[in-house]
Scaffold this motif. Structure first.
Motif: not given
Ligand code: FES
Ligand code: FES
Lengths: 289, 155
Positions: B43-48, B60-62
């Motif tokens: 969801n764009g929040e964690c950076g993984a 890349s998830c968003i």
């Molecule tokens: S920012 Fe958490 S998986 Fe993309």
């Protein structure tokens, strides 16, 4: 899951504007809000119109009125561009959006059109009376950016229209501005409350022009004109500043039930941050006799 | 509605017919089979899920796979230089900056983006580059330290 809606990528503005006339079209720029909202089922477009190929919406340039910022300009590029340097509150605000990876993807136009009451790029833009340039098949119209903001999630875009650019009027020589916000955690959070202050001839009788814009305490980011009116042209004293803040509080009505902060906290912070910004700006003009 | 796309990942082209709703992250993991890039919050929040897209770090998830059509992607698998690990990878190992390792690919890519832009970043700039990345294990110190060590190695 992101729904498999239609996806179209127009090559030029004309083509894009035609697609935007269709019912249910949503413009996709950086997608840092649109994709998240679609995944949360808060947004269900019939078609995504990917506008990233539109050269007409890119660039930062000097124009007779001031500085023209294309709606598709990446937030980070706008923050680093030498032409925006003098608009301190704008670059501080835009520079606080999300994190670096978000700012490399999110666009200035997107941050505006998302219509968030806490959008960080907006207070700094409103201080300078920025304009919004809106394109449609009929041509262009220009409105004040403040009037472009209609309510939470709502901006003054009709079917078939796209935000093309914002124009920042020339900054007056000797003017200064400052942006402060409060968040629950340091990184990657939305503003609980934000304050931007602009000052020109700060506290010089007959000339002083102090402007204040607030975020996350009203349905839209907006200027606090009742407070500005109290300060305009006056010598600045602590009493007068308190009086001005009391006046602007009439319009400050944070909604209850916000996830991020209580209305009481927000109101207190508005007062604290305005004072902080003014003393910061005062300190900055130390060459004044 | 399927879209025929091609994306160049770590120097190799990957072709696919994708639905609009497929993210770039899913394309990298499921279509290209490169599972180094992690799905955390999606969801764009964690950076993984951070990768370099045309040289810039993005989440890349968003991003939709179709939006990335024609772009150049670098994932953690593309970091090593020939047989040798990238200095960042080496310093992460030496410092013990990867515990469960879930945040590590994102951290490495963020570090790489920083060093590509600025070979001698300040502490503050390192913090800014890593600031949007969550790590539930290390407490971050060993990670920022590793970036500093990598900077010295490169010098
Ligand atoms: S920012 Fe958490 S998986 Fe993309
Ligand atoms: S090492 Fe486990 S999340 Fe960072």
């Amino acid at each position: 899951m992101i729904p498999n809606v239609e996806y179209l990528k127009p090559k030029n503005l004309q083509e894009a504007l035609e697609l935007m006339e269709r019912e249910g079209s949503v413009a996709l720029a950086g997608g840092t809000d649109v994709i998240v909202n679609m995944r949360d089922e808060r947004l269900l477009p019939k078609a995504l119109i990917d506008i990233k190929g539109l050269e007409e919406l890119k660039g930062i340039k000097e124009v007779p009125e001031g500085v023209w910022i294309g709606a598709l300009e990446l937030v980070q590029d706008a923050v680093e561009n030498p032409l925006t340097k003098q608009y301190t509150a704008f670059i501080e605000g835009a520079g606080s959006i999300g994190c670096l990876e978000i700012r490399y993807r999110a666009t200035i136009g997107g941050n505006i059109c998302n219509g968030s009451p806490s959008a960080d790029s907006l207070p700094g833009l409103l201080l300078y009376d920025a304009k919004a340039v809106i394109a449609s098949k009929e041509g262009e119209r220009t409105v004040s950016l403040e009037s472009f903001l209609l309510g939470p999630g709502k901006v003054d875009l009709k079917k078939g229209e796209l935000l093309k650019a914002v124009i920042l009027p020339k900054a007056k020589e000797g003017s200064a501005s400052k942006y402060y916000r409060r968040t629950r955690v340091k990184g990657m959070d939305l503003s609980s409350v934000s304050v931007a202050v602009y000052a020109e001839n700060l506290g010089i009788e007959g000339k002083s022009d102090i402007r204040i814009a607030l975020g996350a305490v009203m349905p839209t980011v907006a200027r606090a004109r009742k407070g500005e009116a109290v300060l305009y042209g006056q010598k600045l004293t602590d009493e007068l500043l308190d009086e001005a803040i009391d006046a602007l509080m009439e319009d400050v009505n944070p909604r209850k039930g916000s996830l991020r902060a209580t209305p009481e906290y927000k109101k207190k912070m508005v007062r604290v941050l305005i004072k902080k910004a003014i003393s910061e700006i005062k300190g900055g003009v130390s060459c004044e006799a | 509605m399927k879209h025929s796309i091609k994306i160049r990942i770590n120097g190799q082209w990957y072709l696919g017919d994708v639905e609009t709703g497929m993210t770039l992250l899913q394309f990298i993991r499921d279509e290209a089979g490169l599972t180094g890039t992690k799905a955390g919050c999606e969801n764009g929040e964690c950076g993984a899920c951070t990768v370099l897209m045309d040289g810039k770090p993005v989440r890349s998830c968003i991003i939709l796979a179709v939006e990335a059509d024609g772009s150049e992607i670098l994932t953690v698998e593309g970091l090593r230089e020939g047989d040798k690990l990238h200095p960042l990878q080496q310093s992460f190992i030496e410092t013990g900056a990867a515990q469960c390792g879930f945040c590590t690919p994102g951290m490495l890519i963020a570090g790489k983006a920083l060093l590509d832009k600025n070979s001698n970043p300040s502490k503050e700039e390192i913090m800014e580059a890593l600031g949007g990345h969550l790590c539930r294990c290390t407490g971050y110190k060993s990670i920022s330290k590793s970036v500093e060590i990598a900077i010295d190695k490169i010098k």
